[in-house]
Design an enzyme around this catalytic site. Structure first.
Site, PDB file in Angstrom:
ATOM      1  N   HIS A 170       7.778 -26.646   4.395  1.00  0.00           N
ATOM      2  CA  HIS A 170       7.008 -27.786   3.904  1.00  0.00           C
ATOM      3  C   HIS A 170       6.464 -27.570   2.497  1.00  0.00           C
ATOM      4  O   HIS A 170       5.712 -28.400   1.995  1.00  0.00           O
ATOM      5  CB  HIS A 170       5.862 -28.094   4.884  1.00  0.00           C
ATOM      6  CG  HIS A 170       6.370 -28.482   6.241  1.00  0.00           C
ATOM      7  ND1 HIS A 170       6.645 -29.785   6.587  1.00  0.00           N
ATOM      8  CD2 HIS A 170       6.712 -27.732   7.309  1.00  0.00           C
ATOM      9  CE1 HIS A 170       7.099 -29.816   7.826  1.00  0.00           C
ATOM     10  NE2 HIS A 170       7.161 -28.581   8.289  1.00  0.00           N
ATOM     11  N   LYS A 189     -13.724   0.114  -4.304  1.00  0.00           N
ATOM     12  CA  LYS A 189     -14.806   0.449  -3.372  1.00  0.00           C
ATOM     13  C   LYS A 189     -15.898   1.237  -4.102  1.00  0.00           C
ATOM     14  O   LYS A 189     -17.088   1.007  -3.908  1.00  0.00           O
ATOM     15  CB  LYS A 189     -14.269   1.251  -2.184  1.00  0.00           C
ATOM     16  CG  LYS A 189     -13.501   0.381  -1.181  1.00  0.00           C
ATOM     17  CD  LYS A 189     -13.085   1.169   0.054  1.00  0.00           C
ATOM     18  CE  LYS A 189     -12.327   0.273   1.020  1.00  0.00           C
ATOM     19  NZ  LYS A 189     -11.873   0.919   2.236  1.00  0.00           N
ATOM     20  N   GLU A 242       0.809  -1.223   0.000  1.00  0.00           N
ATOM     21  CA  GLU A 242       0.000   0.000   0.000  1.00  0.00           C
ATOM     22  C   GLU A 242       0.844   1.276   0.000  1.00  0.00           C
ATOM     23  O   GLU A 242       0.499   2.246  -0.669  1.00  0.00           O
ATOM     24  CB  GLU A 242      -0.953   0.011   1.206  1.00  0.00           C
ATOM     25  CG  GLU A 242      -2.055  -1.031   1.089  1.00  0.00           C
ATOM     26  CD  GLU A 242      -3.081  -0.931   2.202  1.00  0.00           C
ATOM     27  OE1 GLU A 242      -3.690   0.131   2.362  1.00  0.00           O
ATOM     28  OE2 GLU A 242      -3.262  -1.926   2.936  1.00  0.00           O
TER      29      GLU A 242
HETATM   30  C1  F6R Z   1      -6.080   1.911   3.772  1.00  0.00           C
HETATM   31  C2  F6R Z   1      -6.069   0.549   4.261  1.00  0.00           C
HETATM   32  C3  F6R Z   1      -7.108  -0.401   3.771  1.00  0.00           C
HETATM   33  C4  F6R Z   1      -8.414  -0.293   4.615  1.00  0.00           C
HETATM   34  C5  F6R Z   1      -9.471  -1.300   4.136  1.00  0.00           C
HETATM   35  C6  F6R Z   1     -10.738  -1.290   5.001  1.00  0.00           C
HETATM   36  O1  F6R Z   1      -5.128   2.683   4.483  1.00  0.00           O
HETATM   37  O2  F6R Z   1      -5.222   0.208   5.025  1.00  0.00           O
HETATM   38  O3  F6R Z   1      -6.573  -1.696   3.839  1.00  0.00           O
HETATM   39  O4  F6R Z   1      -8.125  -0.524   5.958  1.00  0.00           O
HETATM   40  O5  F6R Z   1      -9.820  -1.010   2.800  1.00  0.00           O
HETATM   41  O6  F6R Z   1     -11.230   0.001   5.227  1.00  0.00           O
HETATM   42  P1  F6R Z   1     -11.607   0.432   6.724  1.00  0.00           P
HETATM   43  O7  F6R Z   1     -10.335   0.289   7.520  1.00  0.00           O
HETATM   44  O8  F6R Z   1     -12.051   1.845   6.639  1.00  0.00           O
HETATM   45  O9  F6R Z   1     -12.674  -0.483   7.176  1.00  0.00           O
END
Ligand code: F6R
Length: 358
Positions: free
Chosen positions: A255, A348, A239
């Site tokens: 393994h 998203k 990320e």
């Molecule tokens: C972004 C990050 C992502 C979010 C994931 C879930 O910095 O680390 O992995 O954590 O998309 O979103 P949240 O944490 O808001 O539920």
């Protein structure tokens, strides 16, 4: 000549959203997270839990893995982490479910929250706001609000430590004693050693990032909690630095993955192993690591980092913190903004569009 990672002014001004500043703030964040959960008015549980489930994705799910690691050594209950839309069949009225989403809007976590309600599970929700907070308030479900406004992966203190404090307050974990204070102290020291202002020649985090630049890192945990920290390092490399990295752990990798080294050189000439180690590893683990290193031979560079501290919490969080710095330095060397997560945002948005039937 100044090492590129010592060009502080330039690096900080290119880090448009202040990821380094957020990382430097991590010890203070942990302190705030502990204080927040200690002061929270914790409702009495309606039933004795027999199982703990943490539902969360990405940066919000990893805190569940860390809780699992603590319980594995110090707790009496099993801990499951669910990174999906559905809860396992065993979740029932004797399950304590932590629904964790930093934004409060992650659909998988919201789906598990809804399912937990139908199973009559004991729910504690944790978010900085969003839909999860709204639903919890509407349903009369306890909700712990943490400060918002930063990327979830920089908010591990807020997403992990409140669960530890709450489990301690519920007598599901033993009294942490001075472990919090020692952990905070160690993180402050670590920040001095690994932070941006410490020059390359005395900064192991900058040195490791530099050695990993242009390589394909394979993060090998030496078992136990190091498996989880290796996964966190991988996520941070993905990320923040926008590059591939892979994580595995001893003894499991002996393994299967070990045989990948037979033909590794045909596939790529730039592998680099980073072994995440602990001073209390068993004799078997040490032997496994030594033999594996010999077998890997010149097919990969080999680096080792060691957890420091007395308590599990100190070791867990300081080894994690090193990976956070390395991933930021790698982002700088890769010339990418560690903040942006375009592909995650795009997914998203696309999923939300599909949910609206557009
Ligand atoms: C972004 C990050 C992502 C979010 C994931 C879930 O910095 O680390 O992995 O954590 O998309 O979103 P949240 O944490 O808001 O539920």
């Amino acid at each position: 000549m100044t090492h590129p990672l010592d060009e502080h002014g330039q690096l900080i001004s290119a880090d448009l959203h202040g990821m380094m500043a957020l990382t430097l703030d991590f010890p203070a964040q942990c302190e705030r997270a502990i204080a927040l959960a200690q002061a929270w008015s914790l409702p009495a549980l309606p039933r004795e839990p027999r199982l703990i489930v943490v539902s969360g994705m990405g940066g919000s799910g990893i805190g569940g893995d860390y809780l699992h690691a603590l319980f594995a050594l110090q707790g009496d209950l099993p801990v499951l982490v669910v990174r999906d839309y559905h809860l396992p069949h065993c979740v029932d009225a004797h399950t304590l479910l932590f629904a964790v989403s930093y934004s409060g809007n992650t659909e998988e976590t919201l789906a598990c929250y809804a399912e937990a309600r139908t199973r009559d599970a004991i729910i504690v929700a944790l978010s900085s706001g969003g839909e999860l907070q709204a639903r919890a308030q509407q349903d009369g479900v306890p909700h712990l609000q943490v400060p918002g406004g930063q990327p979830p992966r920089t908010a591990l203190g807020y997403l992990f430590l409140p669960m530890v404090v709450l489990c301690e307050r519920l007598n599901l974990l033993p009294d942490m004693g001075s472990s919090y204070a020692r952990t905070l102290q160690r993180l402050v020291q670590a920040r001095e050693r690994w932070g941006i202002h410490t020059p390359y020649e005395s900064n192991p985090a900058k040195q490791l990032a530099s050695a990993l630049y242009g390589k394909l890192p394979l993060l090998y945990g030496s078992g136990g909690y190091r498996a989880i920290v290796a996964t966190r390092w991988k996520g941070q490399f993905n990320e923040n630095a926008k590059q591939h990295a892979f994580a595995n752990t001893f003894p499991e990798l002996n393994h299967n993955e070990i045989l990948g080294w037979v033909g590794a050189k045909r596939q790529a000439g730039n592998f680099a192993v980073v072994a995440l180690r602990d001073p209390d590893e068993s004799r078997q683990t040490r032997t496994r690591i030594e033999v594996t290193r010999r077998l890997v031979g010149d097919a990969a560079d080999w680096h080792e980092v060691w957890a420091e501290g007395e308590s599990l919490l100190e070791r867990l969080l300081s080894l994690t913190y090193l990976g956070d710095f390395v991933s930021l330095y790698l982002a700088y060397l890769n010339g990418v903004d560690p903040y942006t997560i375009d592909y995650i945002d795009l997914l998203k948005a696309e999923l939300a569009r599909v949910a609206r039937g557009m």
